[in-house]
Design a protein around this motif. Structure first.
Motif, PDB file in Angstrom:
ATOM      1  N   THR A 142       0.800  -1.231   0.000  1.00 58.88           N
ATOM      2  CA  THR A 142       0.000   0.000   0.000  1.00 58.88           C
ATOM      3  C   THR A 142       0.830   1.277   0.000  1.00 58.88           C
ATOM      4  O   THR A 142       0.277   2.364  -0.188  1.00 58.88           O
ATOM      5  N   GLY A 143       2.128   1.168   0.256  1.00 56.25           N
ATOM      6  CA  GLY A 143       2.960   2.354   0.366  1.00 56.25           C
ATOM      7  C   GLY A 143       2.759   3.119   1.666  1.00 56.25           C
ATOM      8  O   GLY A 143       3.291   4.214   1.836  1.00 56.25           O
TER       9      GLY A 143
ATOM     10  N   THR B 221      -0.562   3.708  -2.333  1.00 59.55           N
ATOM     11  CA  THR B 221       0.237   3.497  -3.539  1.00 59.55           C
ATOM     12  C   THR B 221       0.427   1.995  -3.696  1.00 59.55           C
ATOM     13  O   THR B 221       1.174   1.379  -2.924  1.00 59.55           O
TER      14      THR B 221
END
Length: 153
Positions: free
Chosen positions: A59-60, A110
Motif C-alpha cells: 500500500t505504500g 500506492t
C-alpha cells in the motif's frame, strides 16, 4: 535458502476511524479483493515485522510495529490449489495471524502494480461482502469488536 513460501502469514485489516476498510484487488486474480496479506520472509521474522513490511510493500503506507493492533487471532486454512506450487511439496495449510491498522480517512495508497491493480475504501459490512477469502471476510466483520475492546480507532 529455499524459494518456497513459508506457510505462516499475516492479514492486516486497514481501516479508518469510521470503519471504512481498505480492500485491494489482486493482479493475478481480477475480482479477488482482499486486505493486506503476506507470508513471513524468514522463519525467524517476527510477525509484527511481517505485517509492517507487507503494509508498506502493498500500500505504500509507512507504519511502525506499535501502530498495529495484534488481535492474537490465528486462522488455519487450506491453501488454495492454484497457489500450492509456491510452497514446499506436501504443504497444504497456512496459519494466518490477524492484525489491524487504523489510518486517517485521507491516507494515500500506492499499490504495488506487481501484486494489485485497484483499491477501494468501503464501509466494513460492504467490505466483508467483497472479500474473496472467508478468513478475510470474518476478520472484517470482527473489526468493531476488536477496535472497541482495544480502545483503538
Amino acid at each position: 535458502m529455499s524459494n518456497f513460501k513459508i506457510p505462516e502469514s499475516v492479514l492486516v485489516v486497514i481501516h479508518t476511524p469510521a470503519l471504512e476498510v481498505l480492500l485491494i484487488e489482486r493482479a493475478d486474480h481480477p475480482g479477488f479483493w482482499q486486505s493486506v496479506t503476506g507470508s513471513k520472509d524468514a522463519l525467524d521474522e517476527p510477525l509484527l515485522h511481517t505485517a509492517v513490511r507487507e503494509v508498506w510493500e502493498e500500500t505504500g503506507i509507512r507504519v511502525q510495529p506499535q501502530d498495529l493492533l495484534d488481535w492474537a487471532l490465528s486462522n488455519v486454512y487450506e491453501i488454495y490449489p492454484a497457489w500450492r506450487h509456491r510452497y514446499a511439496s506436501g504443504v497444504t495449510r497456512n496459519t494466518e495471524h490477524v492484525f489491524s491498522l487504523c489510518v486517517p480517512a485521507a491516507t494515500v495508497v500506492t499499490l504495488s502494480a506487481r501484486e494489485h491493480t485497484a483499491y477501494q475504501w468501503l464501509p466494513y459490512l460492504a467490505a466483508a461482502d467483497q472479500c474473496y477469502s472467508p478468513s478475510n471476510a470474518e476478520a472484517v466483520l470482527l473489526l468493531p469488536k476488536f477496535i472497541s475492546s482495544s480502545g483503538a480507532g
